[in-house]
Motif scaffolding. Structure first.
Motif, PDB file in Angstrom:
ATOM      1  N   ILE A  14       1.336  -5.961  -4.105  1.00  0.00           N
ATOM      2  CA  ILE A  14       2.649  -5.766  -3.476  1.00  0.00           C
ATOM      3  C   ILE A  14       3.404  -7.092  -3.401  1.00  0.00           C
ATOM      4  N   ILE A  50       1.193   3.989  -6.621  1.00  0.00           N
ATOM      5  CA  ILE A  50       1.960   3.620  -5.425  1.00  0.00           C
ATOM      6  C   ILE A  50       3.383   4.177  -5.504  1.00  0.00           C
ATOM      7  N   ILE A  51       4.018   4.018  -6.677  1.00  0.00           N
ATOM      8  CA  ILE A  51       5.393   4.494  -6.843  1.00  0.00           C
ATOM      9  C   ILE A  51       5.466   6.016  -6.677  1.00  0.00           C
ATOM     10  N   THR A  54       4.815   6.680  -2.767  1.00  0.00           N
ATOM     11  CA  THR A  54       5.692   6.089  -1.759  1.00  0.00           C
ATOM     12  C   THR A  54       6.910   6.948  -1.442  1.00  0.00           C
ATOM     13  N   GLY A 104      10.829   1.306   0.213  1.00  0.00           N
ATOM     14  CA  GLY A 104       9.547   1.888  -0.169  1.00  0.00           C
ATOM     15  C   GLY A 104       8.408   0.890  -0.052  1.00  0.00           C
ATOM     16  N   ILE A 105       8.657  -0.332  -0.510  1.00  0.00           N
ATOM     17  CA  ILE A 105       7.628  -1.389  -0.451  1.00  0.00           C
ATOM     18  C   ILE A 105       7.283  -1.720   1.004  1.00  0.00           C
ATOM     19  N   GLN A 106       8.303  -1.795   1.863  1.00  0.00           N
ATOM     20  CA  GLN A 106       8.058  -2.095   3.280  1.00  0.00           C
ATOM     21  C   GLN A 106       7.202  -1.013   3.934  1.00  0.00           C
ATOM     22  N   LEU A 107       7.439   0.253   3.549  1.00  0.00           N
ATOM     23  CA  LEU A 107       6.648   1.358   4.098  1.00  0.00           C
ATOM     24  C   LEU A 107       5.178   1.257   3.697  1.00  0.00           C
ATOM     25  N   MET A 108       4.920   0.651   2.538  1.00  0.00           N
ATOM     26  CA  MET A 108       3.553   0.566   2.028  1.00  0.00           C
ATOM     27  C   MET A 108       2.738  -0.559   2.654  1.00  0.00           C
ATOM     28  N   LYS A 109       3.413  -1.552   3.247  1.00  0.00           N
ATOM     29  CA  LYS A 109       2.707  -2.761   3.681  1.00  0.00           C
ATOM     30  C   LYS A 109       1.650  -2.519   4.756  1.00  0.00           C
ATOM     31  N   ASN A 157       1.574  14.375  -5.189  1.00  0.00           N
ATOM     32  CA  ASN A 157       1.032  13.390  -4.238  1.00  0.00           C
ATOM     33  C   ASN A 157      -0.456  13.206  -4.451  1.00  0.00           C
ATOM     34  N   THR A 164      -3.776   5.813  -7.515  1.00  0.00           N
ATOM     35  CA  THR A 164      -3.866   4.652  -6.619  1.00  0.00           C
ATOM     36  C   THR A 164      -5.325   4.265  -6.397  1.00  0.00           C
TER      37      THR A 164
END
Length: 197
Positions: A14, A50-51, A54, A104-109, A157, A164
């Motif tokens: 990430i 991930i994409i 997310t 989206g990236i922030q949600l994954m952190k 999903n 993933t």
């Protein structure tokens, strides 16, 4: 096919994506692939998973199919013995807004930090030469199944989570996670079959 040393878990990946160079308003597939590396099978799988998973990014119509195309091309080339992955221009040029991508990236952190805490080197022989190729075959099957999954609720999903897990297993050399990915793919196939009956 070796993974890049600096990307040894989900947060590393990430971070690589976050700090990549790209146009200010759009993030393209080419930007992400360049950040991850064209020789990195595990990280590319992980990015596709991930994409797809997310929220915001994966919910864009056609995105699971786009990621399926990436996985299909990369898996076929790995099985053919390619050292670096070639991807067509039409795929590399596909992009989304920087704003959606960042959200989206922030949600994954947060989940990424928790997941990384569970990873360790286990059953490393599963992530070796033969294991990577078995994984490529499974990914090939996932990629072929993903386009129709867009029409079956939640199945995409399941495919994204399986990708993933497979990517994580290869990146972290965690054979247990790799096995979980295989099991999840089997469960997703069973779910789809039940949905169609």
């Amino acid at each position: 096919m070796h993974n890049r040393n600096e990307d040894s878990n989900l947060m590393d990946l990430i971070s690589s994506i976050e700090h990549m160079e790209q146009d200010a308003s759009r993030v393209s597939v080419d930007d992400v692939v360049h950040a991850v590396g064209r020789r990195s099978f595990g990280p590319l799988l992980l990015v596709a998973g991930i994409i797809t998973l997310t929220p915001i990014i994966g919910d864009i119509p056609g995105m699971p199919t786009l990621m399926a195309a990436l996985v299909l091309l990369v898996s076929v080339q790995l099985l053919a013995g390619s050292e670096a992955f070639w991807l067509p221009g039409w795929l590399l040029k596909r992009s989304i807004s920087q704003q959606k991508f960042d959200k989206g990236i922030q949600l994954m952190k947060k989940p990424a930090r928790w997941i990384d805490g569970l990873l360790r080197v286990r059953l490393p022989w599963l992530t070796g030469y033969i294991g990577i190729r078995v994984t490529a075959v499974v990914c090939l099957l996932i990629a072929l199944a993903m386009p129709p999954m867009e029409f079956i609720p939640f199945s995409a999903n399941g495919a994204g989570l399986a990708l993933t897990l497979l990517g994580l297993g290869l990146v972290a050399r965690d054979g247990i996670v790799l096995l979980l990915g295989f099991v999840l793919f089997g469960a997703t196939c069973a779910f789809i079959t039940m949905s169609l009956i």
